[in-house]
Design a protein around this motif. Structure first.
Motif, PDB file in Angstrom:
ATOM      1  N   GLY A 274       0.833  -1.186   0.000  1.00 43.01           N
ATOM      2  CA  GLY A 274       0.000   0.000   0.000  1.00 43.01           C
ATOM      3  C   GLY A 274       0.871   1.239   0.000  1.00 43.01           C
ATOM      4  N   SER A 275       0.451   2.257  -0.761  1.00 44.85           N
ATOM      5  CA  SER A 275       1.226   3.499  -0.894  1.00 44.85           C
ATOM      6  C   SER A 275       2.639   3.220  -1.400  1.00 44.85           C
ATOM      7  CB  SER A 275       1.286   4.263   0.436  1.00 44.85           C
ATOM      8  OG  SER A 275       1.688   5.594   0.231  1.00 44.85           O
ATOM      9  N   ALA A 276       2.782   2.160  -2.197  1.00 45.87           N
ATOM     10  CA  ALA A 276       4.078   1.745  -2.759  1.00 45.87           C
ATOM     11  C   ALA A 276       5.138   1.552  -1.676  1.00 45.87           C
ATOM     12  CB  ALA A 276       4.563   2.756  -3.801  1.00 45.87           C
ATOM     13  N   GLY A 277       4.693   1.134  -0.498  1.00 44.00           N
ATOM     14  CA  GLY A 277       5.626   0.883   0.604  1.00 44.00           C
ATOM     15  C   GLY A 277       6.190   2.127   1.241  1.00 44.00           C
ATOM     16  N   GLU A 278       5.703   3.307   0.850  1.00 42.79           N
ATOM     17  CA  GLU A 278       6.252   4.559   1.387  1.00 42.79           C
ATOM     18  C   GLU A 278       5.501   4.982   2.649  1.00 42.79           C
ATOM     19  OE1 GLU A 278       8.006   6.761  -2.559  1.00 42.79           O
ATOM     20  OE2 GLU A 278       5.840   6.824  -2.255  1.00 42.79           O
ATOM     21  N   ARG A 279       5.505   4.087   3.623  1.00 46.23           N
ATOM     22  CA  ARG A 279       4.888   4.332   4.924  1.00 46.23           C
ATOM     23  C   ARG A 279       5.884   3.951   6.011  1.00 46.23           C
ATOM     24  NH1 ARG A 279      -0.499   0.741   3.715  1.00 46.23           N
ATOM     25  NH2 ARG A 279      -1.752   2.271   2.561  1.00 46.23           N
ATOM     26  N   CYS A 280       5.964   4.769   7.047  1.00 45.75           N
ATOM     27  CA  CYS A 280       6.864   4.409   8.151  1.00 45.75           C
ATOM     28  C   CYS A 280       6.324   3.219   8.939  1.00 45.75           C
ATOM     29  CB  CYS A 280       7.084   5.606   9.079  1.00 45.75           C
ATOM     30  SG  CYS A 280       5.617   6.102  10.009  1.00 45.75           S
ATOM     31  N   MET A 281       5.048   2.872   8.735  1.00 43.36           N
ATOM     32  CA  MET A 281       4.468   1.715   9.412  1.00 43.36           C
ATOM     33  C   MET A 281       4.270   0.529   8.470  1.00 43.36           C
ATOM     34  SD  MET A 281       4.097   2.206  12.653  1.00 43.36           S
ATOM     35  CE  MET A 281       2.763   1.168  13.253  1.00 43.36           C
ATOM     36  N   ALA A 282       4.768   0.633   7.239  1.00 41.75           N
ATOM     37  CA  ALA A 282       4.650  -0.494   6.311  1.00 41.75           C
ATOM     38  C   ALA A 282       5.429  -1.694   6.839  1.00 41.75           C
ATOM     39  CB  ALA A 282       5.182  -0.104   4.942  1.00 41.75           C
ATOM     40  N   VAL A 283       4.889  -2.885   6.621  1.00 44.57           N
ATOM     41  CA  VAL A 283       5.633  -4.099   6.934  1.00 44.57           C
ATOM     42  C   VAL A 283       6.661  -4.315   5.826  1.00 44.57           C
ATOM     43  CG1 VAL A 283       5.513  -6.605   7.122  1.00 44.57           C
ATOM     44  CG2 VAL A 283       3.796  -5.180   8.259  1.00 44.57           C
ATOM     45  N   SER A 284       7.926  -4.227   6.180  1.00 43.09           N
ATOM     46  CA  SER A 284       8.982  -4.435   5.188  1.00 43.09           C
ATOM     47  C   SER A 284       9.729  -5.742   5.410  1.00 43.09           C
ATOM     48  CB  SER A 284       9.980  -3.266   5.220  1.00 43.09           C
ATOM     49  OG  SER A 284      10.515  -3.100   6.516  1.00 43.09           O
ATOM     50  N   ALA A 285       9.496  -6.391   6.569  1.00 39.95           N
ATOM     51  CA  ALA A 285      10.149  -7.666   6.864  1.00 39.95           C
ATOM     52  C   ALA A 285       9.121  -8.627   7.442  1.00 39.95           C
ATOM     53  CB  ALA A 285      11.302  -7.466   7.845  1.00 39.95           C
ATOM     54  N   ALA A 286       8.877  -9.723   6.746  1.00 38.88           N
ATOM     55  CA  ALA A 286       8.012 -10.786   7.256  1.00 38.88           C
ATOM     56  C   ALA A 286       8.904 -11.868   7.841  1.00 38.88           C
ATOM     57  CB  ALA A 286       7.137 -11.350   6.146  1.00 38.88           C
ATOM     58  N   VAL A 287       8.604 -12.290   9.059  1.00 34.87           N
ATOM     59  CA  VAL A 287       9.386 -13.334   9.719  1.00 34.87           C
ATOM     60  C   VAL A 287       8.529 -14.598   9.764  1.00 34.87           C
ATOM     61  CG1 VAL A 287      10.709 -13.973  11.759  1.00 34.87           C
ATOM     62  CG2 VAL A 287      10.515 -11.555  11.100  1.00 34.87           C
ATOM     63  N   ALA A 288       8.841 -15.550   8.915  1.00 35.80           N
ATOM     64  CA  ALA A 288       8.070 -16.792   8.811  1.00 35.80           C
ATOM     65  C   ALA A 288       8.675 -17.832   9.750  1.00 35.80           C
ATOM     66  CB  ALA A 288       8.073 -17.298   7.379  1.00 35.80           C
ATOM     67  N   VAL A 289       7.875 -18.316  10.669  1.00 36.90           N
ATOM     68  CA  VAL A 289       8.347 -19.274  11.668  1.00 36.90           C
ATOM     69  C   VAL A 289       8.019 -20.697  11.215  1.00 36.90           C
ATOM     70  CG1 VAL A 289       8.112 -20.064  14.045  1.00 36.90           C
ATOM     71  CG2 VAL A 289       8.127 -17.602  13.529  1.00 36.90           C
ATOM     72  N   GLY A 290       9.053 -21.501  11.019  1.00 35.86           N
ATOM     73  CA  GLY A 290       8.885 -22.904  10.660  1.00 35.86           C
ATOM     74  C   GLY A 290       8.029 -23.089   9.419  1.00 35.86           C
ATOM     75  N   PRO A 291       6.993 -23.931   9.518  1.00 39.94           N
ATOM     76  CA  PRO A 291       6.160 -24.221   8.344  1.00 39.94           C
ATOM     77  C   PRO A 291       5.352 -23.035   7.832  1.00 39.94           C
ATOM     78  CG  PRO A 291       5.249 -25.245  10.324  1.00 39.94           C
ATOM     79  CD  PRO A 291       6.610 -24.747  10.694  1.00 39.94           C
ATOM     80  N   ALA A 292       5.307 -21.926   8.582  1.00 42.22           N
ATOM     81  CA  ALA A 292       4.611 -20.727   8.113  1.00 42.22           C
ATOM     82  C   ALA A 292       5.304 -20.130   6.892  1.00 42.22           C
ATOM     83  CB  ALA A 292       4.532 -19.685   9.232  1.00 42.22           C
ATOM     84  N   ALA A 293       6.479 -20.628   6.525  1.00 45.12           N
ATOM     85  CA  ALA A 293       7.168 -20.151   5.324  1.00 45.12           C
ATOM     86  C   ALA A 293       6.347 -20.401   4.062  1.00 45.12           C
ATOM     87  CB  ALA A 293       8.533 -20.838   5.198  1.00 45.12           C
TER      88      ALA A 293
END
Length: 496
Positions: A274-293
Protein backbone atom coordinates in the motif's frame (compact mmCIF):
# COMPACT_ATOMS: atom_id res chain seq x y z
CA UNK A 1 2.88 27.39 -11.24
CA UNK A 2 5.08 28.60 -8.37
CA UNK A 3 4.06 27.49 -4.88
CA UNK A 4 4.62 30.28 -2.36
CA UNK A 5 4.79 30.43 1.43
CA UNK A 6 1.75 31.19 3.59
CA UNK A 7 2.68 33.77 6.22
CA UNK A 8 0.39 35.99 8.27
CA UNK A 9 -2.72 34.90 6.43
CA UNK A 10 -1.57 35.36 2.83
CA UNK A 11 0.54 33.73 0.13
CA UNK A 12 3.92 35.40 -0.28
CA UNK A 13 7.16 34.86 -2.11
CA UNK A 14 9.13 36.47 0.69
CA UNK A 15 12.86 36.62 0.09
CA UNK A 16 13.14 33.22 -1.55
CA UNK A 17 15.26 33.15 -4.71
CA UNK A 18 15.80 29.39 -4.91
CA UNK A 19 13.24 26.90 -6.19
CA UNK A 20 12.73 23.13 -6.29
CA UNK A 21 10.87 21.11 -8.90
CA UNK A 22 7.66 19.31 -7.99
CA UNK A 23 7.05 16.26 -10.18
CA UNK A 24 4.03 14.27 -11.24
CA UNK A 25 5.36 10.84 -10.20
CA UNK A 26 3.10 8.91 -12.57
CA UNK A 27 4.53 10.66 -15.65
CA UNK A 28 7.90 11.93 -14.47
CA UNK A 29 6.96 15.43 -15.66
CA UNK A 30 7.49 18.66 -13.76
CA UNK A 31 4.15 20.14 -12.72
CA UNK A 32 5.12 22.95 -10.29
CA UNK A 33 8.00 24.80 -8.73
CA UNK A 34 8.13 25.49 -5.01
CA UNK A 35 10.02 28.30 -3.33
CA UNK A 36 12.83 27.33 -0.96
CA UNK A 37 12.65 29.67 1.99
CA UNK A 38 15.60 31.59 3.37
CA UNK A 39 16.33 32.37 7.01
CA UNK A 40 14.52 35.69 6.59
CA UNK A 41 11.36 33.89 5.44
CA UNK A 42 11.43 31.71 8.54
CA UNK A 43 11.89 34.83 10.68
CA UNK A 44 8.91 36.47 8.97
CA UNK A 45 6.73 33.44 9.75
CA UNK A 46 7.89 33.33 13.36
CA UNK A 47 7.27 37.07 13.74
CA UNK A 48 3.74 36.62 12.40
CA UNK A 49 3.17 33.73 14.79
CA UNK A 50 4.55 35.68 17.75
CA UNK A 51 2.30 38.61 16.96
CA UNK A 52 -0.74 36.34 16.83
CA UNK A 53 0.16 34.40 19.99
CA UNK A 54 -0.69 37.08 22.55
CA UNK A 55 -4.33 37.19 21.48
CA UNK A 56 -4.78 33.55 20.43
CA UNK A 57 -3.30 32.16 23.65
CA UNK A 58 -5.85 34.20 25.64
CA UNK A 59 -8.81 33.16 23.48
CA UNK A 60 -11.53 31.19 25.20
CA UNK A 61 -11.83 27.45 24.86
CA UNK A 62 -15.24 28.09 23.34
CA UNK A 63 -13.71 30.25 20.59
CA UNK A 64 -11.03 27.70 19.80
CA UNK A 65 -13.54 24.84 19.74
CA UNK A 66 -15.86 26.66 17.33
CA UNK A 67 -12.98 27.25 14.91
CA UNK A 68 -11.81 23.65 15.20
CA UNK A 69 -15.30 22.33 14.47
CA UNK A 70 -15.52 24.64 11.46
CA UNK A 71 -12.08 23.46 10.29
CA UNK A 72 -13.22 19.87 10.68
CA UNK A 73 -16.28 20.49 8.53
CA UNK A 74 -14.23 22.22 5.84
CA UNK A 75 -11.74 19.35 5.60
CA UNK A 76 -14.60 16.88 5.40
CA UNK A 77 -16.27 18.93 2.66
CA UNK A 78 -13.05 19.20 0.63
CA UNK A 79 -11.49 15.80 1.34
CA UNK A 80 -11.81 14.66 -2.28
CA UNK A 81 -10.07 17.80 -3.51
CA UNK A 82 -7.33 17.38 -0.91
CA UNK A 83 -6.90 13.72 -1.84
CA UNK A 84 -6.52 14.69 -5.51
CA UNK A 85 -3.75 17.17 -4.61
CA UNK A 86 -1.94 14.44 -2.66
CA UNK A 87 -2.25 11.97 -5.53
CA UNK A 88 -0.96 14.47 -8.08
CA UNK A 89 2.22 15.27 -6.13
CA UNK A 90 2.90 12.11 -4.13
CA UNK A 91 1.60 9.51 -6.57
CA UNK A 92 -0.42 7.33 -4.18
CA UNK A 93 -3.79 6.12 -5.44
CA UNK A 94 -6.88 8.19 -4.69
CA UNK A 95 -8.39 5.75 -2.19
CA UNK A 96 -5.13 5.70 -0.25
CA UNK A 97 -4.95 9.51 -0.31
CA UNK A 98 -8.54 9.70 0.93
CA UNK A 99 -7.63 7.34 3.76
CA UNK A 100 -4.72 9.60 4.69
CA UNK A 101 -7.07 12.58 4.92
CA UNK A 102 -9.50 10.60 7.05
CA UNK A 103 -6.82 9.57 9.56
CA UNK A 104 -5.70 13.19 9.81
CA UNK A 105 -9.30 14.26 10.28
CA UNK A 106 -9.56 11.95 13.28
CA UNK A 107 -6.89 14.01 15.06
CA UNK A 108 -8.82 17.20 14.26
CA UNK A 109 -11.88 15.59 15.83
CA UNK A 110 -9.85 14.68 18.90
CA UNK A 111 -8.65 18.29 19.15
CA UNK A 112 -12.27 19.47 19.03
CA UNK A 113 -12.52 18.07 22.57
CA UNK A 114 -9.88 20.49 23.84
CA UNK A 115 -12.03 21.82 26.75
CA UNK A 116 -12.02 18.33 28.22
CA UNK A 117 -8.38 17.65 27.29
CA UNK A 118 -7.13 20.80 29.03
CA UNK A 119 -9.13 20.32 32.21
CA UNK A 120 -6.98 20.78 35.29
CA UNK A 121 -7.45 19.37 38.77
CA UNK A 122 -8.47 20.84 42.13
CA UNK A 123 -7.84 19.67 45.67
CA UNK A 124 -9.97 21.39 48.28
CA UNK A 125 -8.53 21.79 51.79
CA UNK A 126 -5.20 20.15 50.93
CA UNK A 127 -4.02 21.72 54.17
CA UNK A 128 -5.93 23.78 56.71
CA UNK A 129 -7.36 26.68 54.71
CA UNK A 130 -5.20 25.80 51.69
CA UNK A 131 -6.37 24.62 48.26
CA UNK A 132 -4.21 23.31 45.41
CA UNK A 133 -5.13 23.32 41.73
CA UNK A 134 -3.41 22.88 38.37
CA UNK A 135 -3.90 23.93 34.77
CA UNK A 136 -1.96 23.88 31.51
CA UNK A 137 -0.80 26.80 29.36
CA UNK A 138 0.44 26.95 25.75
CA UNK A 139 4.16 27.19 24.99
CA UNK A 140 4.17 29.95 22.33
CA UNK A 141 5.32 29.53 18.75
CA UNK A 142 5.82 25.87 17.83
CA UNK A 143 7.04 24.30 14.60
CA UNK A 144 6.40 21.14 12.60
CA UNK A 145 8.75 19.60 10.02
CA UNK A 146 6.98 16.91 8.04
CA UNK A 147 7.81 14.22 5.42
CA UNK A 148 6.67 13.62 1.85
CA UNK A 149 4.92 10.30 2.41
CA UNK A 150 1.88 11.76 4.21
CA UNK A 151 1.73 15.41 3.15
CA UNK A 152 -1.67 15.99 4.76
CA UNK A 153 -1.96 13.44 7.56
CA UNK A 154 1.30 14.00 9.42
CA UNK A 155 0.90 17.80 9.61
CA UNK A 156 -2.66 17.17 10.83
CA UNK A 157 -1.15 15.07 13.61
CA UNK A 158 0.56 18.24 14.82
CA UNK A 159 -1.03 21.62 14.18
CA UNK A 160 -4.68 21.00 15.21
CA UNK A 161 -3.63 19.95 18.71
CA UNK A 162 -0.97 22.65 19.00
CA UNK A 163 -3.42 25.35 17.89
CA UNK A 164 -6.25 24.00 20.05
CA UNK A 165 -3.93 24.27 23.06
CA UNK A 166 -3.41 27.99 22.33
CA UNK A 167 -0.08 27.89 20.47
CA UNK A 168 0.71 29.39 17.09
CA UNK A 169 2.30 27.21 14.43
CA UNK A 170 4.92 27.30 11.67
CA UNK A 171 4.88 24.32 9.31
CA UNK A 172 7.81 23.33 7.08
CA UNK A 173 6.36 20.61 4.83
CA UNK A 174 8.28 18.46 2.38
CA UNK A 175 9.29 20.34 -0.73
CA UNK A 176 8.47 17.24 -2.80
CA UNK A 177 4.68 17.54 -2.35
CA UNK A 178 3.97 20.96 -0.81
CA UNK A 179 0.59 22.02 -2.21
CA UNK A 180 -1.63 20.28 0.34
CA UNK A 181 -0.18 22.44 3.15
CA UNK A 182 -1.20 25.66 1.42
CA UNK A 183 -4.63 24.19 0.73
CA UNK A 184 -5.06 23.39 4.43
CA UNK A 185 -3.85 26.89 5.37
CA UNK A 186 -6.69 28.39 3.36
CA UNK A 187 -9.16 26.07 5.09
CA UNK A 188 -7.91 27.29 8.48
CA UNK A 189 -8.48 30.86 7.35
CA UNK A 190 -12.00 30.07 6.14
CA UNK A 191 -12.70 28.40 9.48
CA UNK A 192 -12.03 31.73 11.20
CA UNK A 193 -8.52 31.15 12.52
CA UNK A 194 -6.83 34.54 13.04
CA UNK A 195 -4.05 35.39 10.59
CA UNK A 196 -0.61 34.40 11.83
CA UNK A 197 -1.76 31.48 13.98
CA UNK A 198 -0.93 29.01 11.19
CA UNK A 199 1.95 29.64 8.77
CA UNK A 200 3.70 27.59 6.08
CA UNK A 201 7.32 28.07 5.00
CA UNK A 202 8.50 25.85 2.17
CA UNK A 203 12.15 24.96 1.93
CA UNK A 204 15.06 22.66 2.50
CA UNK A 205 17.72 22.40 5.21
CA UNK A 206 18.16 26.19 5.27
CA UNK A 207 14.60 26.61 6.52
CA UNK A 208 14.85 23.63 8.86
CA UNK A 209 17.99 24.85 10.60
CA UNK A 210 16.55 28.36 10.89
CA UNK A 211 13.53 26.93 12.75
CA UNK A 212 15.72 24.79 14.99
CA UNK A 213 17.95 27.68 16.04
CA UNK A 214 15.49 30.56 16.29
CA UNK A 215 14.93 31.59 19.93
CA UNK A 216 11.28 32.39 19.21
CA UNK A 217 10.38 28.74 18.60
CA UNK A 218 9.49 26.89 21.81
CA UNK A 219 9.04 23.36 20.47
CA UNK A 220 9.70 21.34 17.33
CA UNK A 221 7.89 18.24 16.10
CA UNK A 222 9.45 16.16 13.32
CA UNK A 223 8.63 12.99 11.39
CA UNK A 224 11.12 11.56 8.90
CA UNK A 225 14.26 9.46 8.60
CA UNK A 226 16.41 8.51 11.59
CA UNK A 227 19.56 10.44 10.56
CA UNK A 228 17.56 13.65 10.20
CA UNK A 229 15.62 12.89 13.40
CA UNK A 230 18.92 12.69 15.27
CA UNK A 231 19.97 16.04 13.78
CA UNK A 232 16.64 17.65 14.66
CA UNK A 233 16.77 16.31 18.20
CA UNK A 234 20.35 17.40 18.77
CA UNK A 235 20.02 20.90 17.33
CA UNK A 236 16.64 21.67 18.89
CA UNK A 237 17.76 20.36 22.27
CA UNK A 238 20.94 22.43 22.19
CA UNK A 239 18.75 25.46 21.47
CA UNK A 240 16.70 24.70 24.58
CA UNK A 241 13.53 23.64 22.80
CA UNK A 242 11.14 20.82 23.43
CA UNK A 243 11.47 18.28 20.67
CA UNK A 244 9.75 15.13 19.49
CA UNK A 245 11.51 13.56 16.52
CA UNK A 246 10.08 10.41 14.98
CA UNK A 247 12.59 8.52 12.87
CA UNK A 248 12.72 5.53 10.56
CA UNK A 249 11.55 1.97 10.86
CA UNK A 250 12.07 -1.63 9.93
CA UNK A 251 8.71 -3.12 10.79
CA UNK A 252 8.48 -6.89 11.20
CA UNK A 253 5.40 -9.08 10.92
CA UNK A 254 5.82 -12.53 12.46
CA UNK A 255 3.77 -15.36 11.00
CA UNK A 256 3.43 -18.25 13.44
CA UNK A 257 2.62 -21.80 12.24
CA UNK A 258 -0.87 -21.67 13.78
CA UNK A 259 -1.84 -18.53 11.83
CA UNK A 260 -4.45 -18.47 9.08
CA UNK A 261 -1.95 -18.22 6.23
CA UNK A 262 -4.46 -16.96 3.67
CA UNK A 263 -5.49 -14.18 6.05
CA UNK A 264 -1.85 -13.38 6.81
CA UNK A 265 -0.92 -13.30 3.11
CA UNK A 266 -3.74 -10.87 2.27
CA UNK A 267 -2.72 -8.48 5.02
CA UNK A 268 1.00 -8.77 4.35
CA UNK A 269 0.39 -7.71 0.74
CA UNK A 270 -1.80 -4.79 1.81
CA UNK A 271 0.63 -3.57 4.46
CA UNK A 272 3.81 -4.02 2.41
CA UNK A 273 2.64 -2.57 -0.90
CA UNK A 274 0.00 0.00 0.00
CA UNK A 275 1.23 3.50 -0.89
CA UNK A 276 4.08 1.74 -2.76
CA UNK A 277 5.63 0.88 0.60
CA UNK A 278 6.25 4.56 1.39
CA UNK A 279 4.89 4.33 4.92
CA UNK A 280 6.86 4.41 8.15
CA UNK A 281 4.47 1.71 9.41
CA UNK A 282 4.65 -0.49 6.31
CA UNK A 283 5.63 -4.10 6.93
CA UNK A 284 8.98 -4.44 5.19
CA UNK A 285 10.15 -7.67 6.86
CA UNK A 286 8.01 -10.79 7.26
CA UNK A 287 9.39 -13.33 9.72
CA UNK A 288 8.07 -16.79 8.81
CA UNK A 289 8.35 -19.27 11.67
CA UNK A 290 8.89 -22.90 10.66
CA UNK A 291 6.16 -24.22 8.34
CA UNK A 292 4.61 -20.73 8.11
CA UNK A 293 7.17 -20.15 5.32
CA UNK A 294 4.44 -21.47 3.02
CA UNK A 295 3.04 -17.94 3.22
CA UNK A 296 5.71 -16.83 0.70
CA UNK A 297 3.99 -18.60 -2.21
CA UNK A 298 0.61 -17.21 -1.16
CA UNK A 299 2.02 -13.68 -1.05
CA UNK A 300 3.68 -14.08 -4.45
CA UNK A 301 0.39 -15.24 -5.99
CA UNK A 302 -1.41 -12.18 -4.70
CA UNK A 303 1.39 -9.80 -5.69
CA UNK A 304 1.06 -10.90 -9.31
CA UNK A 305 -2.53 -9.60 -9.31
CA UNK A 306 -1.82 -6.09 -7.96
CA UNK A 307 -2.80 -3.43 -10.48
CA UNK A 308 -0.02 -0.84 -10.65
CA UNK A 309 -0.74 2.44 -12.41
CA UNK A 310 -1.26 6.19 -12.05
CA UNK A 311 -2.84 7.23 -8.79
CA UNK A 312 -5.73 9.08 -10.39
CA UNK A 313 -6.88 5.92 -12.23
CA UNK A 314 -9.59 4.27 -10.07
CA UNK A 315 -8.43 0.86 -11.29
CA UNK A 316 -4.93 1.35 -9.81
CA UNK A 317 -4.19 -0.32 -6.49
CA UNK A 318 -0.60 0.91 -6.21
CA UNK A 319 1.01 4.00 -7.71
CA UNK A 320 4.59 5.13 -8.35
CA UNK A 321 7.22 6.12 -5.82
CA UNK A 322 7.95 9.79 -5.20
CA UNK A 323 11.03 10.52 -7.38
CA UNK A 324 13.35 9.00 -9.95
CA UNK A 325 16.10 8.91 -7.30
CA UNK A 326 13.87 6.87 -4.99
CA UNK A 327 13.03 4.53 -7.87
CA UNK A 328 16.70 3.87 -8.65
CA UNK A 329 17.62 3.40 -4.99
CA UNK A 330 14.87 0.83 -4.48
CA UNK A 331 15.89 -1.12 -7.59
CA UNK A 332 19.54 -1.10 -6.52
CA UNK A 333 18.67 -2.51 -3.09
CA UNK A 334 16.62 -5.29 -4.68
CA UNK A 335 19.58 -6.15 -6.90
CA UNK A 336 21.91 -6.08 -3.90
CA UNK A 337 19.64 -8.51 -2.08
CA UNK A 338 19.69 -10.87 -5.02
CA UNK A 339 23.50 -10.70 -5.26
CA UNK A 340 23.81 -11.34 -1.54
CA UNK A 341 21.80 -14.56 -1.73
CA UNK A 342 18.11 -13.68 -1.41
CA UNK A 343 15.62 -15.53 -3.60
CA UNK A 344 13.44 -13.26 -5.75
CA UNK A 345 9.88 -14.58 -5.41
CA UNK A 346 8.32 -11.57 -7.17
CA UNK A 347 10.34 -9.04 -9.14
CA UNK A 348 9.15 -5.49 -9.83
CA UNK A 349 12.36 -3.97 -11.16
CA UNK A 350 11.40 -4.03 -14.83
CA UNK A 351 7.79 -2.98 -14.50
CA UNK A 352 6.51 -0.75 -17.29
CA UNK A 353 3.09 0.89 -17.11
CA UNK A 354 1.75 1.40 -20.66
CA UNK A 355 1.36 5.09 -21.42
CA UNK A 356 3.36 6.06 -18.33
CA UNK A 357 6.84 4.89 -19.28
CA UNK A 358 8.39 8.03 -17.76
CA UNK A 359 6.74 7.47 -14.37
CA UNK A 360 8.63 6.48 -11.24
CA UNK A 361 7.20 2.98 -10.98
CA UNK A 362 8.63 -0.04 -9.16
CA UNK A 363 6.52 -3.18 -9.09
CA UNK A 364 5.77 -5.13 -5.90
CA UNK A 365 8.80 -7.23 -5.02
CA UNK A 366 9.18 -10.17 -2.63
CA UNK A 367 12.60 -11.40 -1.55
CA UNK A 368 12.72 -14.74 0.29
CA UNK A 369 15.45 -16.21 2.52
CA UNK A 370 16.73 -12.77 3.46
CA UNK A 371 19.27 -12.65 6.27
CA UNK A 372 19.95 -9.86 8.73
CA UNK A 373 23.32 -9.10 7.18
CA UNK A 374 21.90 -8.19 3.78
CA UNK A 375 21.55 -4.57 2.70
CA UNK A 376 17.91 -5.10 1.85
CA UNK A 377 17.27 -5.98 5.51
CA UNK A 378 19.51 -3.41 7.18
CA UNK A 379 18.35 -0.42 5.09
CA UNK A 380 14.98 1.29 5.39
CA UNK A 381 13.98 0.80 1.75
CA UNK A 382 10.80 2.91 1.75
CA UNK A 383 9.48 1.19 -1.35
CA UNK A 384 7.34 -1.79 -2.45
CA UNK A 385 9.71 -4.49 -1.24
CA UNK A 386 8.88 -7.26 1.25
CA UNK A 387 11.82 -9.19 2.68
CA UNK A 388 11.04 -12.62 4.13
CA UNK A 389 13.29 -13.84 6.93
CA UNK A 390 12.91 -17.35 8.25
CA UNK A 391 13.02 -18.23 11.95
CA UNK A 392 13.05 -21.57 13.75
CA UNK A 393 10.56 -20.60 16.45
CA UNK A 394 8.70 -17.68 18.06
CA UNK A 395 11.52 -17.04 20.51
CA UNK A 396 14.00 -16.61 17.66
CA UNK A 397 11.57 -14.25 15.89
CA UNK A 398 11.23 -12.06 18.98
CA UNK A 399 15.00 -12.01 19.42
CA UNK A 400 15.44 -10.94 15.78
CA UNK A 401 13.04 -8.02 16.25
CA UNK A 402 14.69 -6.93 19.47
CA UNK A 403 18.16 -6.96 17.92
CA UNK A 404 17.05 -4.52 15.22
CA UNK A 405 17.95 -0.87 15.95
CA UNK A 406 14.43 0.31 15.06
CA UNK A 407 11.38 -0.12 17.25
CA UNK A 408 8.49 1.60 15.49
CA UNK A 409 5.84 -1.04 14.78
CA UNK A 410 5.54 -4.81 14.68
CA UNK A 411 2.83 -7.43 14.27
CA UNK A 412 2.17 -11.09 14.82
CA UNK A 413 -0.24 -13.39 12.99
CA UNK A 414 -1.47 -16.18 15.23
CA UNK A 415 -4.61 -17.93 16.47
CA UNK A 416 -3.15 -18.37 19.96
CA UNK A 417 -3.91 -15.84 22.68
CA UNK A 418 -1.01 -17.18 24.74
CA UNK A 419 1.43 -16.74 21.85
CA UNK A 420 0.14 -13.23 21.21
CA UNK A 421 0.57 -12.28 24.87
CA UNK A 422 4.11 -13.66 24.93
CA UNK A 423 4.87 -11.66 21.79
CA UNK A 424 3.43 -8.34 22.96
CA UNK A 425 5.25 -8.56 26.28
CA UNK A 426 8.50 -9.75 24.74
CA UNK A 427 9.14 -7.35 21.85
CA UNK A 428 10.83 -4.00 22.50
CA UNK A 429 8.72 -2.00 20.07
CA UNK A 430 6.39 0.96 20.61
CA UNK A 431 3.34 -0.11 18.57
CA UNK A 432 2.18 -3.71 18.26
CA UNK A 433 -0.49 -5.37 16.14
CA UNK A 434 -2.10 -8.72 16.89
CA UNK A 435 -3.37 -9.90 13.50
CA UNK A 436 -3.26 -6.19 12.59
CA UNK A 437 -0.24 -5.48 10.36
CA UNK A 438 -0.30 -1.65 10.52
CA UNK A 439 -1.05 -0.85 14.17
CA UNK A 440 -1.35 2.94 13.89
CA UNK A 441 -3.14 4.00 17.09
CA UNK A 442 -6.40 5.90 16.99
CA UNK A 443 -6.29 9.65 17.62
CA UNK A 444 -7.15 9.29 21.32
CA UNK A 445 -3.97 7.27 21.89
CA UNK A 446 -0.48 8.45 20.93
CA UNK A 447 1.82 7.40 18.07
CA UNK A 448 5.49 6.66 18.69
CA UNK A 449 8.12 3.97 18.50
CA UNK A 450 11.10 2.98 20.62
CA UNK A 451 14.86 2.89 20.08
CA UNK A 452 16.04 4.62 16.88
CA UNK A 453 12.45 5.29 15.82
CA UNK A 454 11.82 8.07 18.36
CA UNK A 455 14.00 10.79 19.85
CA UNK A 456 12.92 13.44 22.29
CA UNK A 457 10.12 14.55 24.51
CA UNK A 458 7.17 12.32 23.70
CA UNK A 459 5.06 10.49 21.17
CA UNK A 460 2.86 12.41 18.74
CA UNK A 461 -0.84 13.38 18.95
CA UNK A 462 -3.29 12.00 21.54
CA UNK A 463 -2.72 12.68 25.26
CA UNK A 464 1.05 12.95 24.83
CA UNK A 465 0.51 15.52 22.07
CA UNK A 466 -1.52 17.72 24.41
CA UNK A 467 1.19 17.42 27.08
CA UNK A 468 3.91 18.20 24.54
CA UNK A 469 2.30 21.47 23.42
CA UNK A 470 1.53 22.75 26.93
CA UNK A 471 3.23 23.27 30.27
CA UNK A 472 1.66 22.80 33.68
CA UNK A 473 1.10 25.32 36.44
CA UNK A 474 0.26 24.28 39.97
CA UNK A 475 -1.23 26.91 42.30
CA UNK A 476 -1.31 26.64 46.08
CA UNK A 477 -3.68 29.24 47.50
CA UNK A 478 -4.80 30.47 50.91
CA UNK A 479 -7.05 33.40 51.71
CA UNK A 480 -6.59 35.35 54.98
CA UNK A 481 -9.51 35.41 57.35
CA UNK A 482 -9.25 32.24 59.42
CA UNK A 483 -7.16 31.46 62.50
CA UNK A 484 -5.22 28.82 60.56
CA UNK A 485 -4.34 31.28 57.78
CA UNK A 486 -2.91 33.79 60.25
CA UNK A 487 -0.34 31.45 61.74
CA UNK A 488 3.20 31.41 60.31
CA UNK A 489 6.46 29.64 61.14
CA UNK A 490 10.08 29.66 60.07
CA UNK A 491 9.89 25.88 59.76
CA UNK A 492 9.59 24.29 56.31
CA UNK A 493 5.87 24.30 55.45
CA UNK A 494 4.02 21.01 55.83
CA UNK A 495 0.37 20.08 55.48
CA UNK A 496 -1.83 20.46 58.57
Amino acid sequence: MIIEHWIGGRATGGDATRRALVYQPATGEVQHEVLLGEKSDVEAAINAAEAAFSEWSQSSLSTRTKILFSFRELINAHKDELAAIITAEHGKVLDDAAGEVQRGLEVVEYACGIPQLLQGSFSDQASAGVDVFSFREPLGVVAGITPFNFPAMVPLWMHPIAIACGNTFVLKPSERDPSSSNFVARLWQRAGLPDGVFNVVHGDRVAVDALLRHPGVAAVSFVGSTPIARHIHREASLAGKRVQALGGAKNHAVILPDADLDFAAEHLVASAFGSAGERCMAVSAAVAVGPAAAVVDLVAERVAKIRVGPGRDPASEMGPVITAAAQERIKSLISAGERQGASVAADGRDLQVPGYEGGFFVGPTVLDRVTTGMDVYREEIFGPVLSVVRAADAEAAISLINSNPYGNGTAVFTSSGAAARTFQRGVRVGMIGINVPIPVPMAYYSFGGWKDSLFGQSSIYGPEGVAFYTRAKVVTQRWPGTRASAEASLHFPTAR
